[in-house]
Design an enzyme around this catalytic site. Structure first.
Site, PDB file in Angstrom:
ATOM      1  N   ASP A   1       0.858  -1.173   0.000  1.00  0.00           N
ATOM      2  CA  ASP A   1       0.000   0.000   0.000  1.00  0.00           C
ATOM      3  C   ASP A   1       0.901   1.232   0.000  1.00  0.00           C
ATOM      4  O   ASP A   1       2.120   1.114  -0.042  1.00  0.00           O
ATOM      5  CB  ASP A   1      -0.953  -0.001   1.195  1.00  0.00           C
ATOM      6  CG  ASP A   1      -0.217   0.116   2.518  1.00  0.00           C
ATOM      7  OD1 ASP A   1       1.017  -0.093   2.533  1.00  0.00           O
ATOM      8  OD2 ASP A   1      -0.857   0.416   3.530  1.00  0.00           O
TER       9      ASP A   1
ATOM     10  N   GLU B   1      -5.667  14.153  11.201  1.00  0.00           N
ATOM     11  CA  GLU B   1      -6.343  15.001  12.180  1.00  0.00           C
ATOM     12  C   GLU B   1      -5.342  15.874  12.925  1.00  0.00           C
ATOM     13  O   GLU B   1      -5.590  17.056  13.161  1.00  0.00           O
ATOM     14  CB  GLU B   1      -7.120  14.132  13.166  1.00  0.00           C
ATOM     15  CG  GLU B   1      -8.379  13.517  12.585  1.00  0.00           C
ATOM     16  CD  GLU B   1      -9.286  12.978  13.662  1.00  0.00           C
ATOM     17  OE1 GLU B   1      -8.780  12.583  14.732  1.00  0.00           O
ATOM     18  OE2 GLU B   1     -10.519  12.965  13.454  1.00  0.00           O
TER      19      GLU B   1
ATOM     20  N   PHE C   1     -15.982   8.596  11.829  1.00  0.00           N
ATOM     21  CA  PHE C   1     -15.412   8.276  10.518  1.00  0.00           C
ATOM     22  C   PHE C   1     -15.284   6.765  10.380  1.00  0.00           C
ATOM     23  O   PHE C   1     -14.854   6.080  11.297  1.00  0.00           O
ATOM     24  CB  PHE C   1     -14.037   8.914  10.359  1.00  0.00           C
ATOM     25  CG  PHE C   1     -13.331   8.512   9.091  1.00  0.00           C
ATOM     26  CD1 PHE C   1     -13.509   9.239   7.932  1.00  0.00           C
ATOM     27  CD2 PHE C   1     -12.497   7.395   9.055  1.00  0.00           C
ATOM     28  CE1 PHE C   1     -12.866   8.869   6.754  1.00  0.00           C
ATOM     29  CE2 PHE C   1     -11.858   7.015   7.890  1.00  0.00           C
ATOM     30  CZ  PHE C   1     -12.044   7.762   6.746  1.00  0.00           C
TER      31      PHE C   1
ATOM     32  N   LYS D   1     -16.171  16.954   7.688  1.00  0.00           N
ATOM     33  CA  LYS D   1     -15.005  16.890   6.809  1.00  0.00           C
ATOM     34  C   LYS D   1     -14.908  15.477   6.258  1.00  0.00           C
ATOM     35  O   LYS D   1     -15.276  14.501   6.917  1.00  0.00           O
ATOM     36  CB  LYS D   1     -13.718  17.261   7.559  1.00  0.00           C
ATOM     37  CG  LYS D   1     -13.305  16.253   8.625  1.00  0.00           C
ATOM     38  CD  LYS D   1     -12.023  16.664   9.307  1.00  0.00           C
ATOM     39  CE  LYS D   1     -11.602  15.613  10.347  1.00  0.00           C
ATOM     40  NZ  LYS D   1     -10.419  16.003  11.104  1.00  0.00           N
TER      41      LYS D   1
ATOM     42  N   GLY E   1      -5.748   4.609  -2.333  1.00  0.00           N
ATOM     43  CA  GLY E   1      -7.100   5.139  -2.410  1.00  0.00           C
ATOM     44  C   GLY E   1      -7.146   6.588  -2.838  1.00  0.00           C
ATOM     45  O   GLY E   1      -8.184   7.241  -2.706  1.00  0.00           O
ATOM     46  N   ASP E   2      -6.041   7.114  -3.351  1.00  0.00           N
ATOM     47  CA  ASP E   2      -5.998   8.507  -3.777  1.00  0.00           C
ATOM     48  C   ASP E   2      -6.807   8.730  -5.047  1.00  0.00           C
ATOM     49  O   ASP E   2      -7.198   7.785  -5.749  1.00  0.00           O
ATOM     50  CB  ASP E   2      -4.548   8.936  -4.023  1.00  0.00           C
ATOM     51  CG  ASP E   2      -3.753   9.063  -2.739  1.00  0.00           C
ATOM     52  OD1 ASP E   2      -4.323   9.537  -1.745  1.00  0.00           O
ATOM     53  OD2 ASP E   2      -2.568   8.688  -2.731  1.00  0.00           O
TER      54      ASP E   2
END
Length: 642
Positions: A343, A428, A469, A492, A607-608
Site C-alpha cells: 500500500d 487530524e 469516521f 469533513k 485510495g488517492d
C-alpha cells in the site's frame, strides 16, 4: 439485550468464572513437547522416508544404523530450536484477575477508570492493525466518577457490575454490550473496550473488567490456523523424496516378480539399461544425500539469521532497532520473491503529514514548496499572515471546523503555553495544528464540551454528537451547540462524499472543484470541509431517534445509525478544502528502481484520486512513460504495475 446470535455473554465482576484462568502464550508443555515436535518433524517427507527404510530393511541399500544417527540428529536439533523459541514466549506468562491493573493488555477488557482526566486511556494498536498512532479509549462516566473519587483496590474489589454482550467473535472494530450496575443500564461500544494486543501509552494506570480471555479474545478469534511454513527448496526436497520412495517400491515389486524381469530387463537396449542404472544410483545415494542436505541447510539457515541480525545496513537508527530474523527456516525464499504488493500510506510514505495549502471560498492559500509550519519571507509568509489577520466569517468557520471536528486529545505539560496533541490519525493532528497556527487553538475536550481559543478568546462548545469516521462513510461530523445557542454540524471528508451532500446552488463550488484538481496534481491529500446550521426542532427529533438506536440489536442499530447520519449530513455548505503532503520515505524511489531492475513486479494499491496516484507513481519511480496503467473509475483506485 438482543445480539446477532440471539445469545448473550454474561460477565460478572468478582466472579470465579475467570478467577483461576491463565492465558497460555506458549505451545509446548512437558507432556506435549515430544508428541507435538515429532508430529511436526514427520510432516517432512524426508524424515518419513528415512524412518521407513529403517523399519523395512529390505528396501534399504545400507544398514539401518547408518541412517539412524543423522535422522536423530535432525530431529533433536530441530526440536531443540523449536523448544528454545517456545521458552522465550513462556518467559512472559500473562495471568488474569477479574479487575486488573494493566500495562500490556492480556485480555479484552472493559475500561473502568484510568489515571487520565475523564478516565481516558491512550493505547497503541500496532500489533493489531499495524498503526503506530495513539488511539484513545474512555470509561463510562458512571464508573469514572465512582472509581476515581477514591481510587483503591478495596473500591475496585467492591465493584459488582454485570456485562451483557455479544458472544466471542473476530470483529476487531465493533463491540455491543450493556453494563448493568446499581439498577441502571449503560450502553457499551468499541470506545470502552481495550483489546488484547494493545499497549498502554501516556497513561500511568488503568483498571478494567475482563470480558474475553484466552482463545475467546478478538485478536485470537481473528487469527487463522497456524501453518508450518516451508521453503520452496524444502518443497522440492519433499517431491524428490516421494519420487525416490515410489521408485524403490516399484523396483522392489519388479524384482519380487520374476515373470516381469525377462520382459523389463533387455541387455541389448542401451537406452533402457541406462535408465535402470540411473534410478539404481538414485536408490543407492538416497539414504545419505537428502538427509545430509537437510542438516546442511539447517546450519546455513542459522548462520544466515545471525548475519541478518548483525547487518548494520539494515539497522534502523531512529528507533535503535536492528533487523531481526524471527524465522530461521525461510532465508533462501528472500531471493525468490517475484512480486511485491504494497500500500502507499505509511509504507511508501512517512505518515508524517504537513499542511501545505488550503482553498477557502474558492481562493487558494499557500504553495507546495513550504508548509504552514516552515514559513519563510516573501509571498508565502504574507499569504498565511493575511489569512490569519483578516479572517472573514467563512474562513473563521473553516478553521473552527478544523478545531472542532476531530477526535484529538490535548495534553498540557508544565511550563508549556500550547498543548501537545495526541491523535489517532496523522491527518487530524496536521489539521488541528494548522488551525492552531492560524489562531484557533483546540484547548481541551470532555464528554460534553470542547474548548477552543479563537484569536485569544476562549469559547466553549457543547458537544452534542460525534458521527464517527469509517472507511465506508469516508467522512466525520460533529454536532455542537455554539456559545450563542445555535446548533451546527461541522463535517469533513473525501470530496466524493461531501460534494454530493451539498445544498443546491452552493457558492464557490466550481472554484473549489478546480482547487481539488490542482491539489491532486501536486500529489497532496485533500479533504473537503463543510458546515450546516441545524434547526432546534430537527435536532430534538434526531436526538430522540439516536437515543432509541442505542438499545436496539446490532444489525438494526447499525442500519438505523447509517440512516440517521445520512439525514443529518445533507444540505451542507462547502467551506473549503485542505491539502496535506505525505512525504515519501527516504530511499523509496531508489529502492523501487533497484527492485524493478532485479526483475520484481511491484504493485501498489492506493485510495488517492487518479491524478494523485499517477503523480506519486512517477515521483517514486514506480511508473515510467512506457508503464501500463489499469484504471477502474467506479472503484476510484489505481493499481500501478511496474
Amino acid at each position: 439485550m438482543v445480539f446477532p446470535t440471539g445469545l448473550t455473554w454474561e460477565v460478572k465482576a468478582n466472579s470465579s468464572f475467570y478467577h483461576k484462568h491463565k492465558q497460555k502464550n506458549y505451545k509446548y508443555s512437558p507432556l506435549t513437547f515430544l508428541p507435538l515436535t515429532l508430529f511436526e518433524q514427520f510432516q517432512r517427507a524426508a524424515n518419513l522416508y528415512f524412518l521407513l527404510i529403517m523399519c523395512v530393511p529390505i528396501i534399504s541399500a545400507v544398514p539401518w544404523y547408518v541412517t539412524v544417527i543423522p535422522l536423530l540428529s535432525v530431529l533433536i536439533i530441530r526440536g531443540l530450536k523449536d523448544l528454545a523459541n517456545d521458552l522465550v514466549r513462556a518467559l512472559h506468562p500473562m495471568s488474569l484477575r477479574d479487575n486488573v491493573n494493566i500495562s500490556c493488555l492480556p485480555a479484552d477488557l472493559l475500561l473502568l477508570s484510568s489515571s487520565e482526566p475523564y478516565s481516558l486511556c491512550y493505547v497503541e494498536t500496532a500489533d493489531i492493525d499495524g498503526e503506530t498512532n495513539l488511539k484513545y479509549r474512555q470509561a463510562l462516566s458512571a464508573t469514572h466518577t465512582e472509581l476515581t473519587s477514591q481510587p483503591s483496590e478495596e473500591v475496585l474489589s467492591a465493584f459488582d457490575g454485570v456485562v451483557f454482550c455479544e458472544e466471542p467473535n473476530n470483529r476487531l472494530y465493533t463491540f455491543r454490550g450493556q453494563l448493568q450496575w446499581r439498577g441502571e443500564g449503560f450502553s457499551l461500544d468499541n470506545e470502552h473496550i481495550l483489546l488484547r494486543g494493545t499497549v498502554l501509552r501516556n497513561t500511568d494506570w488503568a483498571y478494567g473488567l475482563t470480558v474475553y480471555t484466552g482463545s475467546d479474545t478478538k485478536i485470537l478469534r481473528n487469527c487463522g490456523k497456524v501453518r508450518v511454513k516451508t521453503t520452496r527448496m524444502e518443497k522440492v526436497f519433499n517431491r524428490l523424496v516421494v519420487g525416490i520412495v515410489l521408485c524403490v517400491v516399484f523396483s522392489t515389486w519388479v524384482m519380487s516378480h520374476t515373470q516381469f524381469q525377462s520382459v523389463l530387463v533387455v541387455d541389448d537396449n542401451p537406452i533402457y539399461t541406462g535408465f535402470l542404472v540411473y534410478w539404481s544410483y538414485i536408490i543407492l545415494l538416497s539414504p545419505a544425500m537428502p538427509i545430509a542436505l537437510y542438516i546442511t541447510f539447517d546450519m546455513i539457515h542459522t548462520i544466515h539469521s545471525l548475519f541478518i541480525d548483525c547487518d548494520m545496513e539494515m539497522y534502523w537508527q531512529q528507533t535503535d532497532r536492528p533487523a531481526q530474523a524471527r524465522n530461521t527456516s525461510l532465508n533462501e525464499d528472500l531471493g525468490q520473491v517475484g512480486y511485491l504488493l504494497s500500500d502507499k500510506t505509511g509504507t511508501l510514505t512517512q505518515n508524517h503529514l504537513l499542511f501545505r495549502q488550503c482553498c477557502i471560498a474558492g481562493e487558494i492559500f499557500g504553495n507546495t514548496i513550504t508548509s504552514l509550519f516552515h514559513l519563510y519571507s516573501g509571498d508565502e509568509r504574507k499569504c498565511f499572515h493575511r489569512l490569519r489577520e483578516d479572517q472573514c466569517p467563512i474562513s473563521r468557520q473553516f478553521f473552527t471546523a478544523l478545531a472542532l471536528c476531530h477526535t484529538v486529545m490535548a495534553q498540557w505539560t508544565e511550563g508549556k503555553y500550547i498543548p501537545v496533541y495526541q491523535a489517532a490519525s496523522p491527518d487530524e493532528e496536521a489539521l488541528v495544528c494548522a488551525a492552531r497556527e492560524l489562531g484557533l487553538v483546540f484547548l481541551s475536550r470532555t464528554r460534553d464540551f470542547i474548548v477552543v481559543s479563537e484569536l485569544g478568546i476562549k469559547r466553549q462548545y457543547e458537544l452534542l454528537a460525534v458521527l464517527d469516521f469509517t472507511s465506508k462513510r469516508r467522512r466525520m461530523s460533529v454536532l455542537v451547540r455554539e456559545p450563542e445557542g445555535g446548533v451546527k454540524l461541522f463535517c469533513k471528508g473525501a470530496d466524493i462524499v461531501i460534494l454530493e451532500r451539498l445544498e443546491e446552488d452552493c457558492p464557490h463550488l466550481d472554484k473549489t472543484e478546480r482547487a481539488l484538481e490542482l491539489f491532486a496534481e501536486a500529489c497532496l491529500r485533500t479533504l473537503c470541509v463543510a458546515v450546516r446550521s441545524v434547526p432546534e426542532a430537527l435536532w430534538g427529533q434526531w436526538r430522540k431517534t439516536l437515543t432509541k438506536a442505542a438499545t436496539m440489536a446490532t444489525c438494526d442499530r447499525d442500519a438505523l445509525l447509517e440512516t440517521l447520519y445520512d439525514q443529518m449530513e445533507t444540505d451542507l455548505l462547502i467551506l473549503g478544502v485542505t491539502a496535506i503532503e505525505d512525504r515519501l520515505q527516504e530511499g523509496v524511489p531508489e529502492t523501487i528502481a533497484l527492485l524493478q531492475e532485479a526483475g520484481l513486479k511491484v504493485w501498489v494499491l492506493t485510495g488517492d484520486k487518479k491524478e494523485t496516484a499517477i503523480n506519486i507513481g512517477y515521483s517514486c519511480k514506480l511508473l515510467d512513460p512506457e508503464a501500463r496503467l489499469l484504471e477502474w473509475q467506479e472503484l476510484r483506485f489505481l493499481i500501478a504495475i511496474g
